[in-house]
Design an enzyme around this catalytic site. Structure first.
Site, PDB file in Angstrom:
ATOM      1  N   TRP A   1       2.364   3.827   6.613  1.00 59.22           N
ATOM      2  CA  TRP A   1       1.656   4.963   5.620  1.00 59.22           C
ATOM      3  C   TRP A   1       0.295   5.406   6.057  1.00 59.22           C
ATOM      4  O   TRP A   1      -0.331   6.304   6.049  1.00 59.22           O
ATOM      5  CB  TRP A   1       1.595   4.678   4.277  1.00 59.22           C
ATOM      6  CG  TRP A   1       3.118   4.348   3.774  1.00 59.22           C
ATOM      7  CD1 TRP A   1       3.816   3.195   3.144  1.00 59.22           C
ATOM      8  CD2 TRP A   1       4.041   5.454   3.599  1.00 59.22           C
ATOM      9  NE1 TRP A   1       4.869   3.460   2.959  1.00 59.22           N
ATOM     10  CE2 TRP A   1       5.286   4.820   3.187  1.00 59.22           C
ATOM     11  CE3 TRP A   1       4.188   6.456   4.125  1.00 59.22           C
ATOM     12  CZ2 TRP A   1       6.469   5.327   2.877  1.00 59.22           C
ATOM     13  CZ3 TRP A   1       5.473   7.280   3.848  1.00 59.22           C
ATOM     14  CH2 TRP A   1       6.549   6.731   3.215  1.00 59.22           C
TER      15      TRP A   1
ATOM     16  N   ASP B   1      -5.351   5.133  -0.554  1.00 57.55           N
ATOM     17  CA  ASP B   1      -3.903   5.365  -1.002  1.00 57.55           C
ATOM     18  C   ASP B   1      -3.537   4.112  -1.768  1.00 57.55           C
ATOM     19  O   ASP B   1      -3.500   2.966  -1.270  1.00 57.55           O
ATOM     20  CB  ASP B   1      -3.183   5.651   0.218  1.00 57.55           C
ATOM     21  CG  ASP B   1      -1.641   5.670  -0.143  1.00 57.55           C
ATOM     22  OD1 ASP B   1      -1.298   5.523  -1.310  1.00 57.55           O
ATOM     23  OD2 ASP B   1      -0.863   5.637   1.039  1.00 57.55           O
TER      24      ASP B   1
ATOM     25  N   LYS C   1       6.272   4.069  -6.952  1.00 58.20           N
ATOM     26  CA  LYS C   1       6.306   2.493  -6.568  1.00 58.20           C
ATOM     27  C   LYS C   1       6.100   1.809  -8.125  1.00 58.20           C
ATOM     28  O   LYS C   1       6.919   0.883  -8.328  1.00 58.20           O
ATOM     29  CB  LYS C   1       5.097   2.539  -5.592  1.00 58.20           C
ATOM     30  CG  LYS C   1       5.319   3.315  -4.424  1.00 58.20           C
ATOM     31  CD  LYS C   1       6.622   2.694  -3.638  1.00 58.20           C
ATOM     32  CE  LYS C   1       6.865   3.649  -2.514  1.00 58.20           C
ATOM     33  NZ  LYS C   1       5.879   4.264  -1.631  1.00 58.20           N
TER      34      LYS C   1
HETATM   35  C1  PLP Z   1       5.596   5.285  -0.402  1.00 52.61           C
HETATM   36  C2  PLP Z   1       4.591   5.180   0.020  1.00 52.61           C
HETATM   37  C3  PLP Z   1       4.034   6.570   0.404  1.00 52.61           C
HETATM   38  C4  PLP Z   1       4.729   7.962   0.355  1.00 52.61           C
HETATM   39  O1  PLP Z   1       4.709   8.190  -0.550  1.00 52.61           O
HETATM   40  P1  PLP Z   1       5.526   9.933  -1.148  1.00 52.61           P
HETATM   41  O2  PLP Z   1       5.142  10.123  -2.357  1.00 52.61           O
HETATM   42  O3  PLP Z   1       6.828   9.756  -0.492  1.00 52.61           O
HETATM   43  O4  PLP Z   1       4.790  10.918  -0.116  1.00 52.61           O
HETATM   44  C5  PLP Z   1       2.501   6.530   0.819  1.00 52.61           C
HETATM   45  N1  PLP Z   1       1.735   5.576   0.757  1.00 52.61           N
HETATM   46  C6  PLP Z   1       2.193   4.263   0.324  1.00 52.61           C
HETATM   47  C7  PLP Z   1       1.359   3.275   0.421  1.00 52.61           C
HETATM   48  C8  PLP Z   1       3.712   4.291  -0.065  1.00 52.61           C
HETATM   49  O5  PLP Z   1       3.898   2.862  -0.701  1.00 52.61           O
END
Ligand code: PLP
Length: 370
Positions: A113, A183, A207
């Site tokens: 990511w 993030d 998540k």
């Molecule tokens: C799943 C995830 C993403 C991607 O998320 P999307 O909503 O599919 O763009 C980005 N960063 C982390 C840490 C993730 O777990």
């Protein structure tokens, strides 16, 4: 306003529901699902579903304000920061950040990511990688001492607080003297965090906080209210546009915002982020201990970087893993297969995964002799 029924706790789990260790989208609190089910067709006695209402109406206005207030309350956000709901997943933020905050951002590379974020920074301009875990298989995140100095002219440092795929997580906040961006997709509302120390954080809801299709973004007001990027950046990709319109520049994901608000309320009802963190810590430690003691299992992440959300491990051989997955399925346990890019096994034990589910997994692992 919708009457707020008190949340039931997870005593009432239906026997036919699976034990869900998916990485995302994944388990939501049963109390939230039931609440959504109950209110879905007739929202607050209004005679229509939230899915059928204008996002400009008073009812959704209350829903989005309540969701913002719940998140603000959980983190104790100061007045300097604001909560926004955007779309396009966390992935769109990878691009919006450099488009809005400028090129030359600094990144910590802790796996897929963060690499996607770096790739978008390089598409927009240029991203600097300060530290990478690539040569050690992303088994750990850097510690503060590993971080060299950052060019003070760099517009920000970006890092991924929890690496969903590798099962690593930061247990401190990096300090490098430039604005901080994180993030937090896979550990949002899982533990107390001083968000005021960050300039911007974002999380895809699917998540730990709700359904897919909605991103929670918390940022310093002065950062998102003034656009500092290039004139050619389309309006929809500017934070300013969304901030000025209260996350309603275009039609928001009304359902997603509603569910995120309910999940945040549910966390508050369980005692808030401190209580959530204690539960998450206890679940994770019990599982790591089981893996550490098991002769056929081995944890993936370095002990100083172990995630409280995604527990990654391997069995001695792929055949052992296949047998384990099969036995798990027979007990209604699903979602244990590791991400396709790393293989092995992974148990995602987010807020909504009860201790009892983790205990069932522990029992399965302890009984596993090959
Ligand atoms: C799943 C995830 C993403 C991607 O998320 P999307 O909503 O599919 O763009 C980005 N960063 C982390 C840490 C993730 O777990």
């Amino acid at each position: 306003m919708v009457p707020l029924a008190p949340f039931a706790y997870w005593g009432s789990i239906m026997s036919e529901r699976k034990i869900n260790f998916n990485a995302g989208p994944t388990a939501l609190p049963l109390a939230v699902l039931q609440r959504v089910q109950g209110d879905l067709v007739d929202f607050g006695g209004m005679g229509l579903s939230l899915l059928e209402m204008s996002h400009r109406g008073a009812a959704f206005g209350e829903v989005i304000e309540a969701a913002k207030a719940s998140i603000t309350g959980l983190y104790g956000l100061p007045d300097t920061h604001e909560v926004m709901f955007l779309q396009g997943g966390a992935s769109l933020q990878f691009a919006m950040i450099p488009l809005n905050l400028g090129v030359g951002g600094t990144y910590l590379d802790t796996g897929t990511w963060s690499q996607r974020a770096i790739a978008e920074a390089n598409t927009v301009g240029r991203g600097e990688v300060l530290w990478s875990g690539a040569d050690t298989g992303f088994r750990r995140v850097p510690q503060q001492l590993d971080l060299g100095s950052v060019d003070p002219a760099s517009p920000y440092l970006h890092y991924t607080t929890n690496n969903t795929i590798y099962g690593t997580q930061y247990h401190y906040r990096p300090e490098v003297g430039v604005p901080l961006i994180a993030d937090m997709s896979s550990d949002f509302i899982s533990r107390p965090v001083d968000i005021s120390a960050y300039d911007l954080i974002y999380a895809g809801a699917q998540k730990n906080a709700g359904p897919s299709g909605v991103v929670i973004l918390i940022a310093r007001k002065d950062l998102v209210r003034t656009f500092r990027g290039d004139e050619r950046v389309p309006k929809i990709l500017r934070y300013q546009t969304h901030a000025e319109k209260g996350s309603m520049y275009n039609t928001p994901n009304t359902f997603g915002v509603w569910v995120v608000g309910l999940v945040a309320e549910w966390v508050a009802a369980r005692g808030g982020l401190r209580a959530m963190a204690a539960e998450n810590e206890a679940k994770a430690m019990a599982l790591y201990q089981t893996i550490d003691e098991h002769p056929l299992l081995e944890g993936h992440a370095h002990p100083d970087s172990r995630s409280r959300m995604n527990v990654t491990f391997r069995a001695r051989t792929p055949e052992h893993e296949a047998i384990l997955l099969e036995r798990a399925a027979a007990r209604g346990i699903m979602g244990l297969k590791g991400h396709r890019s790393v293989g092995g096994l992974r148990a995602s034990i987010y807020n909504a995964v009860p201790r009892a589910s983790v205990d069932t997994l522990i029992e399965l692992l302890r009984e596993f002799k090959g």
